[in-house]
Each structure stands twice: as structure tokens, then as C-alpha cells.
Motif scaffolding. Structure first.
Motif, mmCIF file in Angstrom:
data_model
loop_
_atom_site.group_PDB
_atom_site.id
_atom_site.type_symbol
_atom_site.label_atom_id
_atom_site.label_comp_id
_atom_site.label_asym_id
_atom_site.label_seq_id
_atom_site.Cartn_x
_atom_site.Cartn_y
_atom_site.Cartn_z
ATOM 1 N N LEU A 227 0.828 -1.199 0.000
ATOM 2 C CA LEU A 227 0.000 0.000 0.000
ATOM 3 C C LEU A 227 0.867 1.256 0.000
ATOM 4 O O LEU A 227 0.571 2.233 -0.704
ATOM 5 N N ILE A 228 1.943 1.251 0.762
ATOM 6 C CA ILE A 228 2.863 2.396 0.779
ATOM 7 C C ILE A 228 3.428 2.642 -0.617
ATOM 8 O O ILE A 228 3.469 3.787 -1.107
ATOM 9 N N LEU A 229 3.845 1.583 -1.290
ATOM 10 C CA LEU A 229 4.395 1.734 -2.632
ATOM 11 C C LEU A 229 3.327 2.186 -3.630
ATOM 12 O O LEU A 229 3.614 2.968 -4.553
ATOM 13 N N HIS A 230 2.097 1.707 -3.438
ATOM 14 C CA HIS A 230 0.994 2.170 -4.288
ATOM 15 C C HIS A 230 0.783 3.668 -4.104
ATOM 16 O O HIS A 230 0.624 4.407 -5.101
ATOM 17 N N ARG A 231 0.762 4.148 -2.879
ATOM 18 C CA ARG A 231 0.575 5.581 -2.635
ATOM 19 C C ARG A 231 1.745 6.389 -3.207
ATOM 20 O O ARG A 231 1.552 7.499 -3.746
ATOM 21 N N TYR A 232 2.956 5.862 -3.090
ATOM 22 C CA TYR A 232 4.148 6.524 -3.642
ATOM 23 C C TYR A 232 3.994 6.699 -5.151
ATOM 24 O O TYR A 232 4.167 7.804 -5.688
ATOM 25 N N GLU A 233 3.677 5.618 -5.857
ATOM 26 C CA GLU A 233 3.564 5.696 -7.307
ATOM 27 C C GLU A 233 2.394 6.577 -7.728
ATOM 28 O O GLU A 233 2.491 7.338 -8.705
ATOM 29 N N ARG A 234 1.303 6.497 -7.001
ATOM 30 C CA ARG A 234 0.138 7.316 -7.319
ATOM 31 C C ARG A 234 0.472 8.805 -7.177
ATOM 32 O O ARG A 234 0.070 9.626 -8.008
ATOM 33 N N ALA A 235 1.228 9.159 -6.131
ATOM 34 C CA ALA A 235 1.609 10.554 -5.931
ATOM 35 C C ALA A 235 2.544 11.027 -7.045
ATOM 36 O O ALA A 235 2.447 12.174 -7.515
ATOM 37 N N ARG A 236 3.441 10.166 -7.478
ATOM 38 C CA ARG A 236 4.342 10.529 -8.577
ATOM 39 C C ARG A 236 3.551 10.850 -9.845
ATOM 40 O O ARG A 236 3.935 11.721 -10.624
ATOM 41 N N GLU A 237 2.451 10.152 -10.040
ATOM 42 C CA GLU A 237 1.659 10.326 -11.260
ATOM 43 C C GLU A 237 0.707 11.515 -11.190
ATOM 44 O O GLU A 237 0.430 12.136 -12.230
ATOM 45 N N THR A 238 0.224 11.831 -9.997
ATOM 46 C CA THR A 238 -0.922 12.751 -9.923
ATOM 47 C C THR A 238 -0.721 13.985 -9.067
ATOM 48 O O THR A 238 -1.440 14.972 -9.267
#
Length: 245
Positions: A227-238
Motif C-alpha cells: 500500500l505504501i508503494l501504491h501511494r508513492y507511485e500514485r503521488a508521482r503520477e498525480t
């Protein structure tokens, strides 16, 4: 310019886990174990830790140590509230490097995966007239309560039983009140699901009110690291970049 003369491509932004901080020493060891699990899953990432209060390193010190290295801040918080909306953005705005701020960890199906796994570890099994209280820290922010309520609905759908939020502070109902409400509905086997990142006073107080069983805090579960990595990647994109101070 030849290929060998080209400047090296910049690596991904650093991932900074932002923990609240606790006087309970188990909290720091749990967060460090979670950070180690994230590093195991993504060894190419530079992963760091910063606290809002009570523990070192504090977030401003972590950001200062990164210098001009871009970073994505991932709050180890389970819903929107003052720390997510005010404290972390203010600290990020003072950093030397450009930063992005990810959303809190909840609500999300991976958070529910962890809650479910911890309940199973504690001995959960669906019994006649069973139910769950989702124990959370609590906040005066109505959006934080909405996030907890959504997590409760997701967990209820997963378990197939009623799940009511109960709060340790700053919001209602309390865990004891939620237990009472479920008993009034005829629910006899009531578990407490600990919606806390790590052990601490609130988690212990809520667990002590469980009529049947209480799960452990979320901790360094694989789903939490994912979940932490998902939030990291999502923030990089958006997420927009906070310009360097």
C-alpha cells in the motif's frame, strides 16, 4: 555527444515514510520494520523515515538531510486529518528539495487486507451473531471520520458481518459505545480490529475493551508495504510538486 558522455538519468524520487511518533518504543521498531519491508520490495528506491513529533528523526531533519533530492512523502496515517492537511504540507513547503505528498493509507482494499489478516491471526472466525468494532485513533476532522467509516464498510463487506467504527479520542462513538450498540442489536461475539499502524497507548486501550478478541496493530504486513508503494507511485503520477523553499 556520445552515449558514454550523456549525463546519468536521474533516479526515482526518495520515498519518505512520515510517521506520527509515539512514546511507546514498540512503535518505532514497528515502523522501522515496515520501512525495511518496503526496501526489500523496491531495493532501487531510497527509503527514509521522518516523524511529525515525539521520535527522531523528525520530518524536517529528514528532508534537510536529503538536500536537493526530490522526495515523495507517504503518511503512515489512516485517514485525512490535521496532520495530513496542515502539518505535513507545512514541513514539506520548508524543504530544500521539491516534494510530493501522497494520500493517507486509508481507506483502501490493501488496508482491509491487513485488517482481515490481523483478525485471522487473533483467532477470528465468523460465529453466530458476530460483529467487529473498527478501533481508530479519532479526529475532529469530519473527512477523517468519513475515511474510517468507509474502511469499516469495506471490512464489513469482506467479513460479511456488521463493522462499526469506534474511536480512542476526539470523535464518537467510543469503542465501548460501539460495543454497546452492537450488543443492543443482538451481536454476542464482538471483536475489535486495531486500525493503528503500530502499538501504542490508544491501541492498547482499545484492545482492552474487546469483549471477545482483539487484533494486533497493522504493523509490517506485506499488504501495508504494498500500500505504501501504491501511494508513492500514485503521488508521482498525480500530485503537484511542492517547490523547494
Amino acid at each position: 555527444m556520445t552515449v558514454s558522455e550523456l549525463p546519468p538519468r536521474p533516479g526515482p524520487p526518495a520515498l519518505v515514510l512520515v510517521a506520527h511518533g509515539s512514546r511507546d518504543p514498540r512503535a518505532l521498531s514497528t515502523v522501522r520494520a515496515l520501512m525495511d519491508r518496503v526496501r526489500e520490495l523496491r531495493p532501487e528506491l531510497s527509503v527514509h523515515l521522518g516523524h511529525i513529533e515525539l521520535n527522531e528523526p523528525l520530518l524536517p531533519d529528514t528532508l534537510a538531510a536529503l538536500g536537493d533530492t526530490p522526495a515523495v512523502l507517504v503518511p503512515l496515517l489512516l485517514g485525512r486529518g490535521y496532520h495530513v492537511k496542515r502539518d505535513i504540507p507545512e514541513m514539506a513547503a520548508a524543504a530544500q528539495a521539491p516534494t510530493r505528498i501522497a494520500g493517507p493509507l486509508g481507506p483502501h482494499p490493501l488496508l482491509v487486507d491487513t485488517l482481515h489478516a490481523r483478525l485471522l491471526e487473533a483467532g477470528w472466525r465468523q460465529r453466530p451473531a458476530s460483529a467487529v468494532v473498527l478501533a481508530a485513533a479519532g479526529s475532529r476532522d469530519p473527512e477523517s471520520r468519513l475515511d474510517t467509516q468507509r474502511t469499516a464498510r469495506l471490512l464489513s463487506a469482506r467479513l460479511g458481518v456488521p463493522v462499526l467504527p469506534g474511536y480512542a479520542s476526539a470523535a464518537s462513538p467510543t469503542v465501548a459505545d460501539a460495543v454497546h450498540a452492537l450488543r443492543a442489536r443482538g451481536r454476542r461475539h464482538i471483536a475489535v480490529a486495531s486500525c493503528f499502524t503500530a502499538p501504542g497507548r490508544f491501541a492498547a486501550e482499545c484492545a482492552a475493551q474487546a469483549p471477545w478478541l482483539a487484533s494486533a496493530p497493522l504493523g509490517a504486513h506485506d499488504a501495508m508495504a504494498g500500500l505504501i508503494l501504491h501511494r508513492y507511485e500514485r503521488a508521482r503520477e498525480t500530485q503537484p510538486v511542492t517547490a523547494a523553499a
